[in-house]
Design an enzyme around this catalytic site. Structure first.
Site, PDB file in Angstrom:
ATOM      1  N   ALA A   1      39.976  40.743  35.364  1.00  0.00           N
ATOM      2  CA  ALA A   1      40.317  42.104  35.865  1.00  0.00           C
ATOM      3  C   ALA A   1      40.249  43.300  34.489  1.00  0.00           C
ATOM      4  O   ALA A   1      40.479  41.971  33.539  1.00  0.00           O
ATOM      5  CB  ALA A   1      41.515  41.908  36.137  1.00  0.00           C
TER       6      ALA A   1
ATOM      7  N   GLY B   1      40.237  35.920  36.852  1.00  0.00           N
ATOM      8  CA  GLY B   1      40.137  37.102  38.309  1.00  0.00           C
ATOM      9  C   GLY B   1      39.037  37.390  38.869  1.00  0.00           C
ATOM     10  O   GLY B   1      38.812  36.724  40.566  1.00  0.00           O
TER      11      GLY B   1
ATOM     12  N   GLU C   1      38.628  33.721  39.589  1.00  0.00           N
ATOM     13  CA  GLU C   1      39.796  32.835  41.041  1.00  0.00           C
ATOM     14  C   GLU C   1      38.581  33.942  42.698  1.00  0.00           C
ATOM     15  O   GLU C   1      38.824  33.324  44.063  1.00  0.00           O
ATOM     16  CB  GLU C   1      41.046  33.597  41.169  1.00  0.00           C
ATOM     17  CG  GLU C   1      41.682  33.513  39.265  1.00  0.00           C
ATOM     18  CD  GLU C   1      42.374  33.688  39.107  1.00  0.00           C
ATOM     19  OE1 GLU C   1      42.787  35.372  38.864  1.00  0.00           O
ATOM     20  OE2 GLU C   1      44.021  33.180  39.585  1.00  0.00           O
TER      21      GLU C   1
ATOM     22  N   GLU D   1      43.003  32.891  31.062  1.00  0.00           N
ATOM     23  CA  GLU D   1      44.220  34.246  31.227  1.00  0.00           C
ATOM     24  C   GLU D   1      45.692  33.150  29.775  1.00  0.00           C
ATOM     25  O   GLU D   1      46.384  34.679  29.135  1.00  0.00           O
ATOM     26  CB  GLU D   1      45.008  33.693  32.691  1.00  0.00           C
ATOM     27  CG  GLU D   1      44.180  34.760  33.294  1.00  0.00           C
ATOM     28  CD  GLU D   1      43.116  33.929  34.180  1.00  0.00           C
ATOM     29  OE1 GLU D   1      42.484  33.203  34.318  1.00  0.00           O
ATOM     30  OE2 GLU D   1      42.886  34.222  35.629  1.00  0.00           O
TER      31      GLU D   1
HETATM   32  C1  LIG Z   1      32.691  37.280  27.679  1.00  0.00           C
HETATM   33  C2  LIG Z   1      33.138  38.938  27.985  1.00  0.00           C
HETATM   34  C3  LIG Z   1      33.726  39.072  28.870  1.00  0.00           C
HETATM   35  C4  LIG Z   1      32.076  39.368  27.754  1.00  0.00           C
HETATM   36  O1  LIG Z   1      31.779  38.902  25.995  1.00  0.00           O
HETATM   37  P1  LIG Z   1      30.462  40.461  25.086  1.00  0.00           P
HETATM   38  O2  LIG Z   1      30.071  40.357  25.800  1.00  0.00           O
HETATM   39  O3  LIG Z   1      30.965  39.284  23.753  1.00  0.00           O
HETATM   40  O4  LIG Z   1      31.186  41.394  25.284  1.00  0.00           O
HETATM   41  P2  LIG Z   1      32.813  41.952  24.158  1.00  0.00           P
HETATM   42  O5  LIG Z   1      32.979  42.965  22.764  1.00  0.00           O
HETATM   43  O6  LIG Z   1      33.978  41.171  24.105  1.00  0.00           O
HETATM   44  O7  LIG Z   1      33.538  43.174  25.543  1.00  0.00           O
HETATM   45  C5  LIG Z   1      32.951  43.903  25.498  1.00  0.00           C
HETATM   46  C6  LIG Z   1      33.906  45.221  25.525  1.00  0.00           C
HETATM   47  O8  LIG Z   1      34.583  45.619  27.006  1.00  0.00           O
HETATM   48  C7  LIG Z   1      36.175  44.764  26.302  1.00  0.00           C
HETATM   49  N1  LIG Z   1      36.300  44.051  27.328  1.00  0.00           N
HETATM   50  C8  LIG Z   1      36.117  42.689  27.534  1.00  0.00           C
HETATM   51  N2  LIG Z   1      36.716  42.149  28.718  1.00  0.00           N
HETATM   52  C9  LIG Z   1      37.817  42.878  28.655  1.00  0.00           C
HETATM   53  C10 LIG Z   1      38.342  42.990  30.536  1.00  0.00           C
HETATM   54  N3  LIG Z   1      38.832  41.575  31.188  1.00  0.00           N
HETATM   55  N4  LIG Z   1      39.413  44.081  30.179  1.00  0.00           N
HETATM   56  C11 LIG Z   1      39.117  45.032  30.012  1.00  0.00           C
HETATM   57  N5  LIG Z   1      38.314  45.329  28.492  1.00  0.00           N
HETATM   58  C12 LIG Z   1      37.118  44.942  28.799  1.00  0.00           C
HETATM   59  C13 LIG Z   1      36.389  44.505  25.670  1.00  0.00           C
HETATM   60  O9  LIG Z   1      37.495  44.804  24.788  1.00  0.00           O
HETATM   61  C14 LIG Z   1      34.752  45.748  24.294  1.00  0.00           C
HETATM   62  O10 LIG Z   1      35.559  46.596  24.980  1.00  0.00           O
HETATM   63  P3  LIG Z   1      36.093  47.433  22.779  1.00  0.00           P
HETATM   64  O11 LIG Z   1      35.161  46.866  22.234  1.00  0.00           O
HETATM   65  O12 LIG Z   1      37.065  47.008  22.960  1.00  0.00           O
HETATM   66  O13 LIG Z   1      36.032  48.662  23.395  1.00  0.00           O
HETATM   67  C15 LIG Z   1      34.772  38.733  26.644  1.00  0.00           C
HETATM   68  O14 LIG Z   1      34.599  40.423  26.757  1.00  0.00           O
HETATM   69  C16 LIG Z   1      35.470  38.772  27.243  1.00  0.00           C
HETATM   70  O15 LIG Z   1      36.236  37.318  27.419  1.00  0.00           O
HETATM   71  N6  LIG Z   1      36.279  39.096  27.826  1.00  0.00           N
HETATM   72  C17 LIG Z   1      37.588  38.977  28.286  1.00  0.00           C
HETATM   73  C18 LIG Z   1      37.357  38.096  29.819  1.00  0.00           C
HETATM   74  C19 LIG Z   1      39.415  37.421  30.286  1.00  0.00           C
HETATM   75  O16 LIG Z   1      40.275  36.875  29.725  1.00  0.00           O
HETATM   76  N7  LIG Z   1      39.177  37.539  31.221  1.00  0.00           N
HETATM   77  C20 LIG Z   1      41.173  37.797  32.197  1.00  0.00           C
HETATM   78  C21 LIG Z   1      41.022  38.617  32.641  1.00  0.00           C
HETATM   79  S1  LIG Z   1      42.595  38.348  32.838  1.00  0.00           S
HETATM   80  C22 LIG Z   1      42.423  38.330  34.812  1.00  0.00           C
HETATM   81  O17 LIG Z   1      41.498  38.558  35.121  1.00  0.00           O
HETATM   82  C23 LIG Z   1      44.128  38.088  35.393  1.00  0.00           C
HETATM   83  C24 LIG Z   1      43.500  38.647  37.101  1.00  0.00           C
HETATM   84  C25 LIG Z   1      44.351  38.000  37.918  1.00  0.00           C
HETATM   85  C26 LIG Z   1      45.186  38.974  37.421  1.00  0.00           C
HETATM   86  C27 LIG Z   1      46.109  38.581  38.998  1.00  0.00           C
HETATM   87  C28 LIG Z   1      47.308  39.612  39.082  1.00  0.00           C
HETATM   88  C29 LIG Z   1      48.440  39.059  40.659  1.00  0.00           C
HETATM   89  C30 LIG Z   1      49.523  40.037  40.166  1.00  0.00           C
HETATM   90  C31 LIG Z   1      51.030  39.214  40.563  1.00  0.00           C
HETATM   91  C32 LIG Z   1      51.835  38.689  39.182  1.00  0.00           C
HETATM   92  C33 LIG Z   1      53.056  39.470  40.022  1.00  0.00           C
HETATM   93  C34 LIG Z   1      53.116  39.803  38.681  1.00  0.00           C
HETATM   94  C35 LIG Z   1      55.056  40.615  39.107  1.00  0.00           C
HETATM   95  C36 LIG Z   1      55.281  41.796  37.588  1.00  0.00           C
HETATM   96  C37 LIG Z   1      56.189  42.476  38.318  1.00  0.00           C
HETATM   97  O18 LIG Z   1      57.288  42.749  39.097  1.00  0.00           O
HETATM   98  O19 LIG Z   1      56.705  43.939  36.780  1.00  0.00           O
END
Ligand SMILES: CC(C)(COP(=O)(O)OP(=O)(O)OC[C@H]1O[C@@H](n2cnc3c(N)ncnc32)[C@H](O)[C@@H]1OP(=O)(O)O)[C@@H](O)C(=O)NCCC(=O)NCCSC(=O)/C=C/CCCCCCCCCCCCC(=O)O
Length: 754
Positions: A96, A135, A138, A158
């Protein structure tokens, strides 16, 4: 994402545009390749041409909508027999868009989308190239089959963002691979290779060739086959016979290492729900736990750290030069001078990065000892990674002339200016023109070292943290005359070594140690006023530090600081008493640490320090009655009356003094922004990530409160000028205490007025 990252490297000037693309590529990299599977099956899917164009330009919500719509079309089209879901640009999905979490989430929710995919009556196949994270994984777990490229990386990170895999990941993964392995992956956020994913049973096939082609072929081969046995949510969760003990052990482990972080605990609870509840009830529990994490503040802190880590890569110097204007020089061969603890770790870190290294130590005996130590560190590391040790990348020499053909030197000799100046003089004579000269000093003046060389523009600090091959932090210290290219080269090398590299200006202690001095000093003052090491450490460990200041000092050795204080003329031998014995240069000074050292108590290595140990080298700290009576005698000798001190005061005195120095560092332009300081503290000084670093923490406490408490403590201790609130802090409060990401604007304004 890999390919986009690559593009950024070759075209640093277009950072903003690429950043946007990469963020979109978290979800927008996904597309359903129904058309391709259909075509191979002799059909056609008209909807896809438009959908592709839309996804390539869209945000997460639009992508999810497009997936929902296209899957619907594919499932209702009788000509479509199977569906392959793949990413674009060689990347499946990084998960996400974290930035979406801050606002109102729009578009179709993820969970029903994944359920619809799993419930489909046609085979859904995930073609995984690049990353399948969070995600993204998932979603793949909702598919009936997963085909991965051999270079793919899969994981549920996460927990590192203060969350849990809440789109069914915590419920499906244990059902697919069993509780122990799922616990490992979910509570640590560890990313696995395709080979490991295959061994664990996360993917069904790994290919060296075109993943989408392999997935399409596979999808065709399973078309029409029953799918009941492929829907992971319907699997019973395999429960090991001793599962209660297993979960208790897992909980004990995460509580021990999490130091107050909620997400790892919630991850164990969610997996336990998978193992003990039917799927639907497990999903409810997953949602409940996620809701708590979402609103905890810890997730916000960890997500701030995620972005801060990336922000420090966009470094700049006061001249305006920075990451986007400075081209690093290639570094293929490096030398390390001085093979003590730091030099050995640096040698290992460089060799593991793939560089050729010349390791230099003038004494034969030390050289041989170092060679043995480096070899065994490399062998242990290689064993852990299942790779061959990089032994042949290192050559050892007693002769400094062996630096003749290296591109970069890292000096790691004893912390003594005269010695370092001599080493730099010799390096300047023997290195080829253009060789970068780096010093691993932790506090000495980089400008003074540079002045001793004919090419000061080639001199920078590379301040590693022990053990240098393990610790993730690198402070890259630029002096007044360091060239932007030299800084860019050191920063790039740090990144290659997998370090969080932060460019900072030159001052005593740079950023990390300059702030640390104030923190340690307050801990000493607290002992004088009535606290014990146990009280101070207890408060700091409860806050989330792995070790309090005194246990940490016992581990690293009390003599290190003592030597520095002696060299600075602060530590004076003897047992002088009265207030004058506790004043240096007009400010309060505590000689407590010096007196403890005079007793030969240097910490763990001598079996005695702030605590006692069973024997020298032992690690289990026990309270020491000697130390307590020493403190009583010390107070009596100095006419100090012990008072009752609570944990809140310990935290406020130690942490706000440190934060105040952080504001001074920003005011002085030694760090460009709060993110630099926070990354340094989280990755180098054990500051708990779920509290986001000292400057972020100050913003969550509230700047007016930090200011008020500093004013209070400064009034109570006027002989400690460092407690006087910094001008920048006052200015931020006066301008309405803006959120941390807006501090740079205030700092910029301040600097422009100076
Ligand atoms: C390995 C990577 C993917 C890539 O690495 P690399 O090539 O080296 O590049 P980076 O320099 O790291 O990144 C480049 C730029 O991209 C930006 N970036 C990277 N990932 C993300 C991201 N996930 N989101 C936003 N931006 C991102 C990064 O910042 C760089 O930009 P900048 O230089 O900063 O400008 C590596 O990037 C990496 O590892 N990324 C993270 C991967 C990760 O952690 N993924 C998991 C994300 S969380 C997720 O997926 C969750 C999903 C499920 C959500 C489910 C929701 C259900 C809701 C129910 C719950 C109820 C709550 C109720 C609340 C209430 O009641 O209110």
């Amino acid at each position: 994402m890999t390919s986009l990252g690559g593009r950024r490297r070759t075209s640093p000037r277009c950072g903003r545009q690429v950043q946007r693309q990469i963020i979109q590529s978290t979800w927008s990299s996904l597309r359903t390749r129904t058309h391709r599977a259909v075509r191979r099956m002799g059909g056609g899917a008209k909807a896809n041409a438009t959908a592709h164009a839309q996804w390539a330009q869209s945000s997460g919500a639009v992508v999810r909508q497009a997936i929902v719509d296209t899957v619907k079309i594919a499932l209702s089209d009788p000509k479509v027999k199977s569906v392959v879901i793949c990413g674009q640009n060689g990347n499946f999905c990084g998960g996400a868009d974290i930035k979406e979490f801050g606002g109102e989430m729009t578009g179709p929710p993820l969970i029903p989308m994944i359920h619809a995919i799993e419930a489909a009556n046609k085979p859904m196949v995930a073609a995984i190239e690049g990353n399948a994270l969070g995600g993204g994984l998932e979603l793949a777990l909702g598919c009936h089959y997963r085909i991965a490229h051999s270079k793919a990386r899969l994981g549920l990170p996460e927990v590192t963002l203060g969350l849990l895999p809440a789109a069914g990941g915590s419920q499906r993964l244990p059902r697919l691979i069993g509780v122990p392995d799922a616990l490992d992956l979910i509570t640590t956020g560890r990313i696995v290779t395709a080979a490991e994913a295959l061994r664990l049973g996360i993917v069904d096939q790994v290919t060296e060739h075109n993943t989408v082609d392999a997935a399409v072929k596979f999808a065709l081969s399973v078309a029409g086959q029953p799918l009941d046995a492929r829907r992971i949510s319907t699997f019973p969760c395999p429960r090991p016979p001793d599962s209660d003990a297993l979960f208790e052990e897992a909980m004990r482990k995460v509580r021990g290492s999490a130091r107050g972080a909620m997400a790892p605990v919630a991850c164990v609870q969610a997996v336990r729900a998978a193992a003990t509840l039917p799927y639907e009830r497990g999903m409810e529990r997953e949602k409940e736990l996620m809701a708590t994490l979402f609103t905890s503040g810890q997730a916000r802190a960890l997500q701030y750290v995620f972005f801060a880590q990336r922000a420090v890569g966009r470094w700049s110097m006061p001249s305006g030069a920075g990451w986007d204007t400075s081209k690093p020089r290639p570094v293929n061969k490096a030398a390390v001078i001085g093979l003590g603890t730091m030099g050995r770790g640096i040698t290992v870190a460089l060799a593991q990065t793939g560089l050729s290294v010349v390791a230099i130590e003038t004494q034969e005996k030390q050289l041989m000892e170092a060679k043995q130590a480096v070899t065994s560190m490399l062998e242990r590391g290689a064993k852990r990674r299942g790779a061959a040790p990089a032994l042949d990348r290192i050559s050892y020499s007693r002769n400094i002339q062996a630096v003749a053909d290296v591109d970069l030197v890292i000096e790691a000799v004893f912390e003594d200016m005269a010695l370092k100046l001599e080493v730099f003089r010799q390096l300047s004579a023997f290195c080829k023109p253009g060789t970068l000269l780096c010093t691993n000093t932790s506090a000495l003046d980089v400008d003074e070292l540079a002045r001793g060389t004919p090419n000061p523009e080639l001199v920078v600090g590379m301040h590693f943290f022990a053990p240098a091959h393990v610790m993730k932090l690198l402070e890259v210290v630029y002096g007044k005359r360091s060239s932007p290219q030299a800084v860019a080269t050191a920063m790039q090398l740090g990144k290659k070594m997998g370090k969080a590299s932060v460019a900072v200006g030159n001052c005593r202690g740079f950023v990390g140690n300059r702030m640390l001095r104030l923190y340690v000093e307050q801990a000493f003052f607290l002992l004088e006023e009535g606290a014990t090491p146990e009280l101070v450490d207890g408060a700091l460990e409860e806050f989330g530090f792995p070790m309090g200041v005194f246990r940490m000092s016992d581990l690293s050795g009390l003599d290190v600081g003592w030597r520095t204080r002696k060299a600075a003329g602060q530590a004076q031998p003897g047992e002088a008493s009265g207030q004058s014995a506790r004043i240096r240069n007009g400010s309060r000074y505590s000689p407590i640490g010096d007196l403890v050292c005079e007793q030969g108590r240097f910490g763990q290595k001598t079996g005695r320090g702030w605590y006692q140990y069973d024997k020298p080298g032992s690690r289990v700290a026990r309270s020491d009655p000697w130390l307590h009576s020493f403190l009583e005698q010390y107070r009596a000798r100095h006419g100090l009356v012990a008072r009752s001190i609570d944990r809140q005061e310990v935290l406020e005195r130690c942490l706000y003094a440190l934060v105040n120095e952080g504001f001074r560092i920003l005011e002085d332009g030694i760090a460009a922004g709060p993110e630099d300081i926070d990354v340094i503290y989280v990755f180098g000084y054990g500051w708990p990530g779920h509290r986001g670093g000292p400057m972020f923490y100050a913003s969550t406490v509230g700047l007016p409160k930090v200011l008020e408490r500093l004013e209070h403590y400064h009034q109570a201790h006027p002989d400690v000028p460092d407690l006087q609130p910094c001008g920048l802090l006052r200015r931020l409060v006066a301008s309405g205490s803006p959120p941390v990401h807006r501090w740079r604007e205030v700092i910029k304004k301040l600097h422009s007025q100076l």
